[in-house]
Design an enzyme around this catalytic site. Sequence first.
Site, PDB file in Angstrom:
ATOM      1  N   GLY A  46       0.066  38.245 -13.561  1.00 44.46           N
ATOM      2  CA  GLY A  46      -0.581  36.935 -13.487  1.00 44.46           C
ATOM      3  C   GLY A  46      -1.247  36.567 -14.793  1.00 44.46           C
ATOM      4  O   GLY A  46      -1.529  37.432 -15.628  1.00 44.46           O
ATOM      5  N   GLN A  51      -7.185  32.614 -20.442  1.00 44.66           N
ATOM      6  CA  GLN A  51      -6.673  33.759 -21.199  1.00 44.66           C
ATOM      7  C   GLN A  51      -5.857  33.332 -22.421  1.00 44.66           C
ATOM      8  O   GLN A  51      -5.615  34.148 -23.312  1.00 44.66           O
ATOM      9  CB  GLN A  51      -5.806  34.663 -20.297  1.00 44.66           C
ATOM     10  CG  GLN A  51      -6.599  35.375 -19.221  1.00 44.66           C
ATOM     11  CD  GLN A  51      -5.714  36.293 -18.425  1.00 44.66           C
ATOM     12  OE1 GLN A  51      -5.063  35.864 -17.473  1.00 44.66           O
ATOM     13  NE2 GLN A  51      -5.650  37.555 -18.821  1.00 44.66           N
ATOM     14  N   CYS A  89      -5.701  44.037 -16.663  1.00 47.32           N
ATOM     15  CA  CYS A  89      -5.737  42.643 -17.102  1.00 47.32           C
ATOM     16  C   CYS A  89      -5.196  42.573 -18.522  1.00 47.32           C
ATOM     17  O   CYS A  89      -5.546  43.418 -19.358  1.00 47.32           O
ATOM     18  CB  CYS A  89      -7.177  42.152 -17.059  1.00 47.32           C
ATOM     19  SG  CYS A  89      -7.402  40.472 -17.634  1.00 47.32           S
ATOM     20  N   LEU A  90      -4.370  41.578 -18.781  1.00 46.51           N
ATOM     21  CA  LEU A  90      -3.797  41.428 -20.129  1.00 46.51           C
ATOM     22  C   LEU A  90      -4.890  41.184 -21.171  1.00 46.51           C
ATOM     23  O   LEU A  90      -4.679  41.437 -22.354  1.00 46.51           O
ATOM     24  CB  LEU A  90      -2.785  40.285 -20.150  1.00 46.51           C
ATOM     25  CG  LEU A  90      -1.521  40.506 -19.313  1.00 46.51           C
ATOM     26  CD1 LEU A  90      -0.685  39.231 -19.272  1.00 46.51           C
ATOM     27  CD2 LEU A  90      -0.703  41.672 -19.846  1.00 46.51           C
ATOM     28  N   HIS A 131      -7.975  37.925  -8.588  1.00 40.57           N
ATOM     29  CA  HIS A 131      -8.219  38.271  -9.994  1.00 40.57           C
ATOM     30  C   HIS A 131      -8.096  37.036 -10.887  1.00 40.57           C
ATOM     31  O   HIS A 131      -8.962  36.777 -11.728  1.00 40.57           O
ATOM     32  CB  HIS A 131      -7.211  39.363 -10.400  1.00 40.57           C
ATOM     33  CG  HIS A 131      -7.238  39.757 -11.839  1.00 40.57           C
ATOM     34  ND1 HIS A 131      -7.559  41.045 -12.251  1.00 40.57           N
ATOM     35  CD2 HIS A 131      -6.976  39.064 -12.969  1.00 40.57           C
ATOM     36  CE1 HIS A 131      -7.502  41.088 -13.582  1.00 40.57           C
ATOM     37  NE2 HIS A 131      -7.139  39.916 -14.043  1.00 40.57           N
ATOM     38  N   GLU A 132      -7.032  36.264 -10.674  1.00 39.12           N
ATOM     39  CA  GLU A 132      -6.790  35.091 -11.533  1.00 39.12           C
ATOM     40  C   GLU A 132      -7.811  33.984 -11.252  1.00 39.12           C
ATOM     41  O   GLU A 132      -8.267  33.311 -12.175  1.00 39.12           O
ATOM     42  CB  GLU A 132      -5.364  34.562 -11.347  1.00 39.12           C
ATOM     43  CG  GLU A 132      -4.241  35.555 -11.664  1.00 39.12           C
ATOM     44  CD  GLU A 132      -4.351  36.236 -13.010  1.00 39.12           C
ATOM     45  OE1 GLU A 132      -4.931  35.656 -13.949  1.00 39.12           O
ATOM     46  OE2 GLU A 132      -3.878  37.379 -13.124  1.00 39.12           O
ATOM     47  N   HIS A 135     -10.899  34.586 -13.111  1.00 35.48           N
ATOM     48  CA  HIS A 135     -10.803  34.183 -14.520  1.00 35.48           C
ATOM     49  C   HIS A 135     -11.281  32.732 -14.711  1.00 35.48           C
ATOM     50  O   HIS A 135     -11.888  32.402 -15.730  1.00 35.48           O
ATOM     51  CB  HIS A 135      -9.354  34.264 -15.017  1.00 35.48           C
ATOM     52  CG  HIS A 135      -8.952  35.607 -15.562  1.00 35.48           C
ATOM     53  ND1 HIS A 135      -9.571  36.193 -16.642  1.00 35.48           N
ATOM     54  CD2 HIS A 135      -7.964  36.470 -15.195  1.00 35.48           C
ATOM     55  CE1 HIS A 135      -8.996  37.360 -16.910  1.00 35.48           C
ATOM     56  NE2 HIS A 135      -8.018  37.558 -16.045  1.00 35.48           N
TER      57      HIS A 135
HETATM   58 NI    NI Z   1      -6.737  39.175 -15.929  1.00 30.76          NI
END
Ligand code: NI
Length: 159
Positions: A46, A51, A89-90, A131-132, A135
Amino acid sequence: MAIRKIREIGDECLKKKCREVENFDQKLHTLLDDMKETLLLANGVGLAAPQVGILRRVVIIDRGDDGIIELINPVITYTEGEVKDTEGCLSVPGKAGEVTRPRKATVKAFDRNGNEFEYTGEDLYARCICHECDHLDGILYVEKAENIFDLNLEDEDEE
Ligand code: NI
């Protein structure tokens, strides 16, 4: 389409509450297409707009063979159950942590053309929705994780 730079922990963009999308226009479509390309290259599940430095409520989730789902102005309307599992997480490269999330999550959102729909994710996808959406409110999983550990990716590749 273009690859966008993924912001990493410490970047101010990841701490901000994002604003709702008001115009479902070409600019939004370009952002979504770029996010898709960026997510695929990074091999993530995701990605949220902050991000890539865009403070708008936009999320994409890659469901593998079921395709990528685009969530604009997502609101979680229902959750069920609880599962503690590992996530990463990226924006926090090389790390993972254990976070308790719902086992099932329903989200109400708009598609890229402004049509409202509902999506229910289970297990990995419920985790990903939560999670997203975090963000979009400037929250990283590391704030919720019980423990955070280093991923030794080189060792994994050798096995
Ligand atoms: Ni993330």
